[in-house]
Design a protein around this motif. Structure first.
Motif, PDB file in Angstrom:
ATOM      1  N   GLN A   1       0.820  -1.207   0.000  1.00 42.71           N
ATOM      2  CA  GLN A   1       0.000   0.000   0.000  1.00 42.71           C
ATOM      3  C   GLN A   1       0.856   1.260   0.000  1.00 42.71           C
ATOM      4  O   GLN A   1       0.526   2.250  -0.659  1.00 42.71           O
ATOM      5  N   LEU A   2       1.982   1.210   0.707  1.00 40.37           N
ATOM      6  CA  LEU A   2       2.890   2.356   0.727  1.00 40.37           C
ATOM      7  C   LEU A   2       3.451   2.624  -0.665  1.00 40.37           C
ATOM      8  O   LEU A   2       3.495   3.775  -1.120  1.00 40.37           O
ATOM      9  N   LEU A   3       3.868   1.578  -1.347  1.00 32.26           N
ATOM     10  CA  LEU A   3       4.444   1.725  -2.687  1.00 32.26           C
ATOM     11  C   LEU A   3       3.405   2.224  -3.682  1.00 32.26           C
ATOM     12  O   LEU A   3       3.692   3.090  -4.512  1.00 32.26           O
ATOM     13  N   ILE A   4       2.205   1.675  -3.615  1.00 38.88           N
ATOM     14  CA  ILE A   4       1.149   2.114  -4.521  1.00 38.88           C
ATOM     15  C   ILE A   4       0.846   3.591  -4.323  1.00 38.88           C
ATOM     16  O   ILE A   4       0.596   4.332  -5.274  1.00 38.88           O
ATOM     17  N   GLY A   5       0.904   4.046  -3.069  1.00 35.54           N
ATOM     18  CA  GLY A   5       0.581   5.437  -2.771  1.00 35.54           C
ATOM     19  C   GLY A   5       1.664   6.427  -3.164  1.00 35.54           C
ATOM     20  O   GLY A   5       1.362   7.617  -3.357  1.00 35.54           O
ATOM     21  N   HIS A   6       2.914   5.966  -3.305  1.00 37.30           N
ATOM     22  CA  HIS A   6       4.014   6.899  -3.554  1.00 37.30           C
ATOM     23  C   HIS A   6       4.650   6.793  -4.936  1.00 37.30           C
ATOM     24  O   HIS A   6       5.304   7.737  -5.383  1.00 37.30           O
ATOM     25  N   LEU A   7       4.500   5.658  -5.615  1.00 37.85           N
ATOM     26  CA  LEU A   7       5.190   5.465  -6.877  1.00 37.85           C
ATOM     27  C   LEU A   7       4.213   5.406  -8.045  1.00 37.85           C
ATOM     28  O   LEU A   7       3.283   4.600  -8.046  1.00 37.85           O
ATOM     29  N   ASP A   8       4.453   6.247  -9.038  1.00 34.34           N
ATOM     30  CA  ASP A   8       3.656   6.254 -10.271  1.00 34.34           C
ATOM     31  C   ASP A   8       4.509   5.623 -11.370  1.00 34.34           C
ATOM     32  O   ASP A   8       5.344   6.282 -11.987  1.00 34.34           O
ATOM     33  N   PHE A   9       4.293   4.343 -11.621  1.00 35.04           N
ATOM     34  CA  PHE A   9       5.141   3.617 -12.561  1.00 35.04           C
ATOM     35  C   PHE A   9       4.992   4.113 -13.996  1.00 35.04           C
ATOM     36  O   PHE A   9       5.888   3.882 -14.819  1.00 35.04           O
ATOM     37  N   SER A  10       3.905   4.784 -14.316  1.00 32.13           N
ATOM     38  CA  SER A  10       3.735   5.306 -15.681  1.00 32.13           C
ATOM     39  C   SER A  10       4.781   6.369 -15.995  1.00 32.13           C
ATOM     40  O   SER A  10       5.072   6.632 -17.170  1.00 32.13           O
ATOM     41  N   ARG A  11       5.365   6.965 -14.975  1.00 28.04           N
ATOM     42  CA  ARG A  11       6.358   8.019 -15.193  1.00 28.04           C
ATOM     43  C   ARG A  11       7.685   7.458 -15.693  1.00 28.04           C
ATOM     44  O   ARG A  11       8.523   8.207 -16.213  1.00 28.04           O
ATOM     45  N   ILE A  12       7.896   6.154 -15.529  1.00 32.63           N
ATOM     46  CA  ILE A  12       9.122   5.544 -16.053  1.00 32.63           C
ATOM     47  C   ILE A  12       9.136   5.634 -17.576  1.00 32.63           C
ATOM     48  O   ILE A  12      10.137   6.041 -18.185  1.00 32.63           O
TER      49      ILE A  12
END
Length: 380
Positions: free
Chosen positions: A121-132
């Motif tokens: 849940q922490l990772l989902i809330g902080h990382l936007d993988f589309s930005r890669i």
């Protein structure tokens, strides 16, 4: 080496990865333009994979990415990574006890000692993988690689995302797969054996990428790195005469900590020695001979930054900052003292410890300021 492509390798180590953030903070201060990403290739394993992924999603503004990592690691609590409450610990303990006493009645045995669903849940809330993908398209990021270990195949798989022309690779027991990264790759790469559950990706369950990773530096080289900055999460070597007294039988915590250290640290040290030997061999072969013979060999410049102090000793100093249910759990296996500090050092996601590691990483890097600036070709 003008025009060299620089890679950053962040190794594993659970809470020890806070040290890497201190190193990054020091490097950010050295850059004339903190927004510019100095590491077009990012490679991470275990907790280092989380830091690498965070930098990749923020590759358009390196300074902001480091700031985000600092905020997260300075405010980390064990409950943000795994269930650290009394109910969560008790439920896990009950499952293990039930499996040991009457496993034939238990339809589903325990998968790990700790429940790390809060980390997802922490990772989902902080990382936007589309930005890669956006960062790659804007050419501020060449590639990012996260390594996992397949429990079924026994293979080390480096999942990478980057430029379209990047080719997958295959070597003995290790592969590179061009994919679109997501949170499952991070959860798998950081799934410390026994402590956190494995994660299924496609058809196989994967665990911590440090397991069976016999060549931790290789993914960066496969992705085209000419220069590599390696940030470890533990001392790369001990003094030759270092030896602790062994009057008492080692506790379970000592054995577990020793096992984890062998997983996280030993392969990297061996691979660095191997690279040093190869570099020496390459330097003995004239460039014209390599070109004439078609030898695809090149010298790889490497700089290693690793803790100047023992992190298990630092962990022992701050072990009491853990929630009491976790202290009870670790105390039962002998992890709440200096001798068992190695195991605690991987699970101590609490501000007193993570801040101490951030400060250490910052100091170690500043002590080598001139060396780091020269390696990254940072001019005044």
């Amino acid at each position: 080496m003008p025009g060299a492509r620089t890679a950053l390798i962040l190794s594993g180590g659970g809470a020890r990865a806070a040290y890497q953030v201190g190193v990054l903070a020091a490097i950010r201060e050295m850059l004339p333009d903190p927004e510019r990403n100095p590491f077009p290739i990012l490679c991470g394993t275990s907790a280092g994979a989380i830091n690498a992924a965070a930098l990749a999603t923020m590759a358009e503004d390196f300074g902001a990415g480091v700031k985000q990592l600092l905020e997260i690691w300075r405010n980390f609590h064990a409950g943000d990574v795994y269930r650290a409450d009394a109910l969560g610990i008790a439920a896990t303990g009950a499952r293990w006890l039930g499996a040991l006493l009457c496993g034939w009645l238990v339809k589903r045995g325990p998968r790990a000692l700790l429940d790390n669903s809060p980390l997802r849940q922490l990772l989902i809330g902080h990382l936007d993988f589309s930005r890669i993908e956006t960062a790659v398209a804007k050419q501020v990021l060449h590639s990012v690689c996260l390594t996992c270990s397949g429990y079924g195949s026994g293979q080390s798989v480096s999942f990478f995302q980057g430029r379209a022309d990047l080719e997958p690779w295959q070597r003995a027991q290790r592969f590179g797969a061009h994919v679109k990264l997501n949170v499952d790759h991070l959860m798998a790469s950081s799934a410390i054996p026994f402590l956190f559950p494995a994660v299924k990706i496609n058809r196989e369950y994967f665990g911590d990428g440090s397991m069976r990773q016999v060549a931790p530096i290789a993914p960066a080289i496969h992705l085209g790195a000419d220069k590599i900055l390696v940030v470890g999460a533990g001392r790369m070597s001990e003094p030759v005469d270092y030896r602790q007294a062994g009057d008492h039988y080692p506790s379970l915590a000592q054995i577990a900590g020793h096992t984890l250290s062998s997983i996280f640290l030993d392969s990297l040290s061996v691979d660095l020695e191997r690279l040093k030997r190869i570099n020496h061999t390459v330097s003995l072969i004239p460039d014209q001979v390599r070109r004439k013979q078609g030898l695809a060999l090149r010298k790889i410049d490497v700089l290693v930054i690793a803790p100047s102090e023992r992190l298990d000793h630092i962990a022992a100093q701050h072990a009491l900052s853990l929630p009491w249910p976790v202290r009870v759990l670790l105390g039962n296996v002998g992890a709440m003292n200096k001798q068992g500090g190695a195991l605690t050092s991987y699970l101590l996601f609490e501000p007193p410890y993570t801040q101490a590691l951030i400060d250490l990483g910052y100091r170690d890097t500043q002590m080598r300021r001139d060396e780091v600036r020269a390696f990254l070709q940072i001019s005044d």
